[in-house]
Design a protein around this motif. Structure first.
Motif, mmCIF file in Angstrom:
data_model
loop_
_atom_site.group_PDB
_atom_site.id
_atom_site.type_symbol
_atom_site.label_atom_id
_atom_site.label_comp_id
_atom_site.label_asym_id
_atom_site.label_seq_id
_atom_site.Cartn_x
_atom_site.Cartn_y
_atom_site.Cartn_z
ATOM 1 N N ASN A 12 0.850 -1.171 0.000
ATOM 2 C CA ASN A 12 0.000 0.000 0.000
ATOM 3 C C ASN A 12 0.891 1.229 0.000
ATOM 4 O O ASN A 12 2.087 1.144 0.214
ATOM 5 N N GLY A 13 0.278 2.325 -0.221
ATOM 6 C CA GLY A 13 1.012 3.562 -0.042
ATOM 7 C C GLY A 13 1.830 3.982 -1.235
ATOM 8 O O GLY A 13 2.746 4.784 -1.118
ATOM 9 N N ILE A 14 1.523 3.442 -2.389
ATOM 10 C CA ILE A 14 2.161 3.970 -3.593
ATOM 11 C C ILE A 14 1.348 5.194 -3.999
ATOM 12 O O ILE A 14 0.124 5.135 -4.145
ATOM 13 N N ASP A 15 2.042 6.307 -4.168
ATOM 14 C CA ASP A 15 1.307 7.536 -4.443
ATOM 15 C C ASP A 15 1.294 7.891 -5.908
ATOM 16 O O ASP A 15 0.420 8.619 -6.373
ATOM 17 N N LEU A 16 2.298 7.402 -6.624
ATOM 18 C CA LEU A 16 2.397 7.810 -8.013
ATOM 19 C C LEU A 16 3.216 6.762 -8.762
ATOM 20 O O LEU A 16 4.069 6.092 -8.185
ATOM 21 N N ILE A 17 2.913 6.631 -10.028
ATOM 22 C CA ILE A 17 3.638 5.634 -10.814
ATOM 23 C C ILE A 17 4.334 6.296 -11.980
ATOM 24 O O ILE A 17 3.731 7.091 -12.710
ATOM 25 N N VAL A 18 5.608 6.015 -12.107
ATOM 26 C CA VAL A 18 6.353 6.471 -13.271
ATOM 27 C C VAL A 18 6.736 5.225 -14.039
ATOM 28 O O VAL A 18 7.339 4.313 -13.478
ATOM 29 N N SER A 19 6.348 5.160 -15.306
ATOM 30 C CA SER A 19 6.580 3.907 -16.008
ATOM 31 C C SER A 19 7.127 4.102 -17.406
ATOM 32 O O SER A 19 6.806 5.058 -18.101
ATOM 33 N N ASP A 20 7.971 3.138 -17.777
ATOM 34 C CA ASP A 20 8.451 3.027 -19.135
ATOM 35 C C ASP A 20 7.319 2.400 -19.962
ATOM 36 O O ASP A 20 6.335 1.903 -19.398
ATOM 37 N N ILE A 21 7.459 2.433 -21.284
ATOM 38 C CA ILE A 21 6.438 1.796 -22.122
ATOM 39 C C ILE A 21 6.899 0.429 -22.616
ATOM 40 O O ILE A 21 6.249 -0.584 -22.409
ATOM 41 N N ASN A 53 -4.596 7.059 -23.848
ATOM 42 C CA ASN A 53 -5.780 6.202 -23.886
ATOM 43 C C ASN A 53 -5.711 5.085 -22.858
ATOM 44 O O ASN A 53 -6.723 4.671 -22.317
ATOM 45 N N SER A 54 -4.505 4.600 -22.616
ATOM 46 C CA SER A 54 -4.418 3.493 -21.668
ATOM 47 C C SER A 54 -4.563 3.957 -20.238
ATOM 48 O O SER A 54 -4.667 3.127 -19.346
ATOM 49 N N GLY A 55 -4.515 5.243 -20.032
ATOM 50 C CA GLY A 55 -4.771 5.689 -18.667
ATOM 51 C C GLY A 55 -3.639 6.471 -18.031
ATOM 52 O O GLY A 55 -3.712 6.846 -16.862
ATOM 53 N N PHE A 56 -2.582 6.732 -18.784
ATOM 54 C CA PHE A 56 -1.529 7.575 -18.223
ATOM 55 C C PHE A 56 -2.014 9.010 -18.151
ATOM 56 O O PHE A 56 -2.790 9.465 -19.010
ATOM 57 N N ASP A 57 -1.555 9.717 -17.138
ATOM 58 C CA ASP A 57 -1.968 11.109 -17.024
ATOM 59 C C ASP A 57 -1.055 12.013 -17.826
ATOM 60 O O ASP A 57 -1.427 13.107 -18.221
ATOM 61 N N MET A 58 0.150 11.542 -18.046
ATOM 62 C CA MET A 58 1.085 12.390 -18.754
ATOM 63 C C MET A 58 2.095 11.497 -19.449
ATOM 64 O O MET A 58 2.385 10.394 -18.995
ATOM 65 N N ILE A 114 5.897 15.543 -12.090
ATOM 66 C CA ILE A 114 5.408 14.867 -10.898
ATOM 67 C C ILE A 114 4.694 15.851 -9.987
ATOM 68 O O ILE A 114 3.582 15.603 -9.504
ATOM 69 N N SER A 115 5.339 16.978 -9.809
ATOM 70 C CA SER A 115 4.740 17.951 -8.901
ATOM 71 C C SER A 115 3.421 18.458 -9.477
ATOM 72 O O SER A 115 2.451 18.668 -8.759
ATOM 73 N N GLU A 116 3.380 18.594 -10.796
ATOM 74 C CA GLU A 116 2.165 19.033 -11.463
ATOM 75 C C GLU A 116 1.028 18.030 -11.212
ATOM 76 O O GLU A 116 -0.094 18.387 -10.884
ATOM 77 N N LEU A 117 1.380 16.759 -11.387
ATOM 78 C CA LEU A 117 0.374 15.722 -11.213
ATOM 79 C C LEU A 117 -0.187 15.715 -9.802
ATOM 80 O O LEU A 117 -1.365 15.532 -9.569
ATOM 81 N N TRP A 118 0.710 15.906 -8.876
ATOM 82 C CA TRP A 118 0.259 15.897 -7.483
ATOM 83 C C TRP A 118 -0.633 17.073 -7.174
ATOM 84 O O TRP A 118 -1.569 17.004 -6.415
ATOM 85 N N LYS A 119 -0.273 18.167 -7.821
ATOM 86 C CA LYS A 119 -1.078 19.353 -7.618
ATOM 87 C C LYS A 119 -2.511 19.065 -8.089
ATOM 88 O O LYS A 119 -3.478 19.346 -7.416
ATOM 89 N N GLU A 120 -2.573 18.476 -9.282
ATOM 90 C CA GLU A 120 -3.886 18.173 -9.843
ATOM 91 C C GLU A 120 -4.661 17.221 -8.947
ATOM 92 O O GLU A 120 -5.846 17.381 -8.717
#
Lengths: 1039, 159
Positions: free
Chosen positions: A958-967, A1009-1014, A1028-1034
């Protein structure tokens, strides 16, 4: 029963099994919505023939049983479907018949059957009666009509000599069979002109023969059939269901007629039936016309219609009388012959032969091959041309015979797989689940003995899938799955092996549950459990005494399942692999050799002997000579070899087999190592000589020699010499290997090392005393171009490359190094893809690749295009950021969203949020680099190597706040992962950021389309952090 | 065995051969063929009495050196050796002997149990002894030799 030999009884049993299989198969087909008529006929045929056979062989109990079944079954003759409870009843009936056949005493209740049955029966039987009544009324309508030559026919039948009669009847049966087959094809919409023509010819010749022998009833029906087909044959009409139905019915009447004739009876009842059939056919043909003109819908067969029919029939009768009979009889002759021929080939298409006979043939075949070899050797020495050409011919023919012989033992795997239709059907019924079984590649062929051997393991697996895999419909719905579960069994050939994959879309395997269970059962202890990888955890299922079922059901869960599966498969030289996803199903992959009798093997020499190693066990062959970089080294007296950085234990066969005494120095000679796969680990054997790969026929050894555990068998090679076949696992045991780390551990180790250590770099030289490098992950290709091929646009250098223009950028120029004064003849170029386009990065020279575990340090002085430094023991290597080099050189429009980097930095500095980030990235280099960047800003970073692992981590932690992923990742790519994550309610809103070197428009679109925010292009730390900071702000805003 | 026995209750036909200086015999019906000295492929790690494998027209037979099996010393003049090929339950063994004797008819009355003084290592392979003129003929128990080649510990089937 005593009047029959054991052999005959055995043969009958085999046949009875086949008949029951046929009926069962058709019942199931019917259940699946198969065409009623075809299925009905085949079920009936099965039951009927079984009854007949049983009676003949004096299996009286079986005969009575099947007779009863048949009688009940016949009540559906005029129906269009059989209710489910009846299908179940018949299936059980067939099962009972099986037990009776095997000598069991079976109490089978024909009356009670099923609670639902009695009512169903009442309900079902009523319409049957009604229909019969209808038929009767029809009959009564037509009987008054003058039908000629009903009685006369019987007398003429008797006047024909018996042999001629028999011949005629045989022919009629053949033609009926042939017609029925063609009708079935038409029914399945699988027909062409030719088929219709042939059908027409068949009917026609039937008519001809019948009239020739003055069997007018038969002739009349055939004639009516022929007329009804006229339109279809002329291509003006399409056959419809009603017509086909009528035709099938007519065929049945014909069959019955033929049967009566055989018994030399003349049943007057037919006198009534024939006109009805004739009428119905004519009516159907008439209807056909109306169908062609698509105005009227199908009206029921009403009284009015019947009246109308009567007129039609009259017309038909009138027509028929005019038909010149002799002409027909003559015409029928050529058609007849063709029919007979066709029938012949079909009749002979299979024949039952004892397996022992085939085995003997195989042995003899082997001998023949040896003789052939000797003849060939002899012919090479003689000058006799005639003999030499004869021996060549012998050679060709022998090879062909050998090839065909091999095929005789092969059987399609469908023979076994199709049995599972029943298994799955019954289980899904018992378990109240909806399960759909899909079988693919049923035609894949496999040696019969192997087929037998995989049958039980496969049954286990399929039952397991039904029981533990597929969830109840309600549960499935809750999970958002289709309430019908699917099990797919797929089989195909791959690399000389047969692969069978059993995949279900059930609940899959839960690692934690598996481990918990294994601890409970005492298979592993807590300490062991902690270090288990997924694969190891899955492997627990194969441990003896393991059963995942929470409850022991009567279907599976007795804890004998999967370990038996594995032992049985391994016994025949196969492997079992299991993979799965929690919540998304399980997949089991079984690989088995094509045949046990013939295996490809590598022939090696050791001492004076030649030995064979089964090819499937060989991983690779290595030749070590004094010049090789890696040599055989001695470690405490044991030979080892460094293979790509790992220490591989070696076994010197000469020593182990006692062919040679004392340890030898491997230093100054050429050694051959065959690297073998002993199921869970690899080792190398040192042999004197590696010869050829040949197909060998495995001959068993006597038990004494087998108990040595070193040999799996023996074989005779082409030259007649004998060679022993190694048992690879046995050799490893003999050499006391296996306690060493096994493969799973190694994979884990590799993974660990990858996570922590190695980064691969490409070393290049520039006009600088320092060595430079760039991460190999960026590199698409390395090229060397001729300087004269380079073209200029302005002062931009470019080259034609794979149909495109490849713009070149000089690293020297970008990094501010001295430029090359003179152009060399060739230019070394590193091709790099950026934002969907290729760029050429010019360097002085491409030196080497190397991998290092040394941490990348921030550059001493910040410079554009430089990523950082690596301090090795000897020197400092500058790592270039080729993306930046390219963007600077070409003023690339930045595709990443613009952020106010300063703003972002401020908010982070304000202690914005120090969250946990899941970083999903398969390449070490980027993983390390991004991790470093993130950690520097105070984020906690959890690493995953691919989408699959990321999902597992999400499930666990638990406690994952954000995901950064390769394609681009193995196993599960970023798009799939994002989709999966978004499906999960808990993670529907977690911010997800894609960071990829594939960043053209299409990719970006798919990413979003797959669901990434950015979606960002690799790798600009400031942009990433800002994003990242932008996403968190949102996210905060949204919250 | 039955075939020979019922022929004349009294007489038995034996194929005879020498191992060392001793005369041995096997019932004629158990012998498939007698061959010269075929090419033997040794099997490393096998017990010493297993000379190796022989290719008998496409069938693989295990060659058993009788002198080694009887724990006598190794045979020196291998060149003159002969093979007696026997078959049991699909297994072929080729008994390597020093030389072949005649096929003899022996009177059952002259059969006697193996004397106790014969060493145990040899005795278990010998059914009994025929008293011939001037020589004693030991009858080999071929089944025990086959058993020797199929240790019970390995008698496994499917589970």
């Amino acid at each position: 029963m005593s009047s029959f030999s054991q052999e005959e009884i055995e043969e009958f049993k085999v046949e009875a099994q086949e008949l029951m299989d046929m009926s069962e198969k058709s019942l199931l087909a019917l259940d699946q919505g198969g065409e009623f008529k075809t299925c009905f006929d085949s079920i009936f045929r099965g039951l009927h023939n079984l009854k007949g056979g049983a009676g003949m062989m004096e299996f009286l109990e079986l005969q009575a049983h099947t007779h009863e079944l048949e009688t009940i079954f016949m009540s559906f003759k005029e129906k269009t479907s059989i209710p489910k409870n009846y299908i179940n009843f018949f299936l059980r009936g067939i099962d009972a018949a099986r037990s009776i056949l095997e000598g069991g005493k079976v109490e089978f209740d024909f009356t009670v059957k099923d609670e639902a049955l009695s009512e169903a029966k009442a309900e079902e039987v009523a319409p049957v009666k009604e229909e019969v009544k209808k038929e009767e009324t029809k009959v009564s309508l037509v009987t008054p009509e003058p039908v000629e030559a009903l009685v006369e026919k019987a007398s003429s039948g008797y006047s024909i000599p018996d042999e001629v009669m028999a011949e005629f009847l045989a022919e009629v049966e053949e033609i009926i069979e042939s017609i029925s087959q063609k009708l079935q094809k038409i029914e399945n919409k699988n027909y062409d002109r030719e088929l219709v023509d042939n059908l027409y010819r068949d009917v026609h010749s039937l008519k001809g023969s019948a009239y020739l022998f003055s069997f007018h009833k038969m002739g009349d029906i055939a004639h009516a059939m022929e007329s009804s087909l006229e339109g279809v044959r002329n291509g003006t009409h399409l056959p419809n269901e009603r017509l086909l139905d009528c035709l099938f019915k007519s065929l049945r009447v014909l069959e019955a007629l033929a049967g009566k004739m055989k018994k030399k009876e003349c049943d007057e009842a037919f006198a009534k039936v024939v006109p009805v059939v004739v009428k119905a056919l004519a009516f159907a043909a008439e209807k056909l016309e109306k169908v062609e003109v698509p105005v009227t819908e199908e009206p029921a067969l009403t009284e009015a219609m019947v009246n109308e029919l009567a007129d039609l029939i009259e017309e038909g009768e009138a027509l028929k009388e005019e038909t010149p009979k002799i002409e027909e009889a003559v015409m029928s002759i050529p058609a007849q012959t063709s029919v007979v021929k066709e029938k012949e080939t079909e009749g002979l298409s299979s024949i039952r032969v004892p397996v022992a006979l085939l085995d003997n043939l195989m042995t003899l075949m082997g001998e023949m091959v040896l003789v052939r070899n000797q003849v060939l050797q002899y012919s090479n020495r003689t000058e006799d041309l005639e003999f030499s050409s004869m021996s060549k011919r012998l050679n060709v023919v022998t090879s062909e015979i050998q090839e065909e012989m091999m095929k005789t033992r092969m059987q399609p795997i469908g023979n076994v797989l199709e049995k599972f239709n029943r298994v799955v059907r019954d289980l899904s019924h018992d378990l109240k689940k909806n399960i759909n079984l899909v079988i693919q590649g049923a035609e894949t062929e496999l040696d019969k003995s192997l087929l037998e051997a995989v049958k039980d393991p496969l049954t286990h697996i399929v039952r397991n899938s039904c029981d533990h895999g597929i969830e109840l419909p309600e549960v499935r719905k809750q999970c958002g799955k289709n309430d019908t579960g699917t099990i797919i069994i797929k089989s195909y050939h791959e690399g000389g092996q047969v692969v069978i994959e059993i995949t279900d879309d059930g609940k899959g395997l839960h690692k934690d549950q598996l481990i918990k269970k294994a601890i409970e059962k005492g298979i592993i202890n807590q300490a062991q459990a902690a270090g288990l990888t997924d694969k190891e955890a899955y492997d627990l299922i194969f441990a003896p005494g393991f059963s995942t079922a929470a409850q022991i059901t009567n279907v599976s869960g007795r804890g004998v399942g999967m370990d038996v599966v594995r032992t049985n498969i391994e016994k025949i030289g196969g492997t079992v692999e299991l993979s799965g996803k929690a919540g998304a199903g399980t997949s089991i992959k079984i690989k088995i050799p094509l045949t046990l009798a013939i295996v490809p093997a590598l022939i090696v020499k050791c001492g004076k002997g030649t030995f064979a190693i089964p090819q499937v066990k060989i991983e690779e062959l290595v030749r070590v000579d004094p010049e090789s970089e890696n040599k055989i080294e001695m470690l405490h007296g044991a030979p080892v070899f460094r293979l790509r950085g790992d220490i591989l234990p070696l076994v010197d066969l000469n020593n182990v087999l006692g062919l040679q005494d004392g340890t030898e120095s491997y230093k100054d000679k050429v050694s051959n190592i065959a690297i073998l796969n002993a199921e869970t680990f690899s080792f190398g054997v040192i042999v004197d000589e590696i010869q050829d790969t040949v197909d060998i026929v495995v001959k068993p050894l006597n038990r004494l020699l087998k108990s040595l555990q070193v040999y799996a068998g023996a074989t005779i090679l082409g030259d007649g010499s004998i060679s022993l076949i190694f048992d690879v696992v046995g050799i490893s045991k003999l050499a006391q290997l296996g306690q060493a780390k096994d493969k799973a551990a190694k994979v884990e180790e590799d993974k660990q090392r990858k996570l922590n250590d190695m980064q691969e770099l490409l070393l290049i030289s520039l006009n600088s005393p320092t060595k430079h490098a760039l991460a190999l992950n960026y590199v698409q290709r390395l090229e060397e171009f001729e300087e004269k091929e380079i073209e200029y646009s302005g002062d931009q250098r470019a080259i034609r490359y794979r149909g495109n223009i490849l713009p070149l950028v000089s690293v020297n120029e970008q990094l501010g190094y001295e430029l090359n004064r003179e152009r060399k003849e060739t230019v070394a170029v590193v091709v790099i893809e950026r934002a969907g386009k290729l760029f050429g990065v010019e360097v002085n020279e491409i030196l080497d690749t190397f991998s290092t575990s040394i941490e990348l340090k921030e550059p001493i002085k910040k410079h554009h295009g430089i990523f950082g430094n690596i301090n090795t023991d000897e020197e400092l290597i500058v790592v270039i950021d080729p993306y930046e080099v390219i963007s600077r050189a070409f003023d690339l429009e930045d595709m990443d969203p613009k952020f106010d980097v300063k703003e972002a930095a401020k908010s982070i500095a304000l202690g914005d949020k120090s969250g946990t980030i899941l970083l999903v990235e398969d390449t070490v280099y980027f993983r390390k680099a991004i991790k470093a960047v993130l950690e520097k800003r105070g984020y906690t970073v959890v690493l995953a190597q691919d989408g699959q692992e990321a999902l597992e981590i999400l499930n666990k932690e638990n406690g994952i706040d954000l995901i950064v992923s390769d394609i681009e990742m193995p196993r599960m790519n970023g798009f799939q992962m994002a989709k999966e994550i978004r499906k999960h309610p808990a993670y529907a809103k977690i911010p997800m950021l894609a960071v990829s070197s594939k960043a053209d428009k299409d990719y970006r679109r798919e990413g979003m389309n797959s669901g990434f925010d950015m979606y960002l292009e690799k790798l600009k730390p400031e942009v990433l952090l800002a994003a990242i900071s932008e996403l968190w702000k949102e996210e905060r805003k949204a919250a | 065995m039955s075939g020979v026995e019922n022929q004349a209750h009294k007489v038995e036909q034996l194929t005879t051969f020498y191992v060392g200086h001793e005369l041995f015999g096997i019932e004629v019906m158990k012998v498939q063929e007698v061959t010269g000295n075929p090419h033997v492929v040794p099997v490393p790690l096998a017990p010493e009495f297993v000379r190796g494998l022989v290719n008998l027209r496409g069938q693989i037979a295990t060659a058993v050196g009788l002198s080694e099996l009887f724990a006598q010393k190794k045979n020196e003049n291998k060149k003159e050796e002969m093979s007696v090929v026997c078959k049991s339950e699909g297994n072929l063994i080729s008994l390597v002997v020093d030389s072949i004797g005649d096929v003899v008819e022996v009177d059952r009355h002259k059969f006697e149990k193996t004397p106790d003084t014969v060493p145990q290592t040899l005795r278990r392979f010998v059914k009994g002894v025929y008293k011939m003129d001037g020589v004693l003929l030991s009858v080999l128990d071929i089944e025990t030799i086959f058993k020797e080649l199929s240790p019970i510990s390995e008698a496994s089937g499917r589970n």
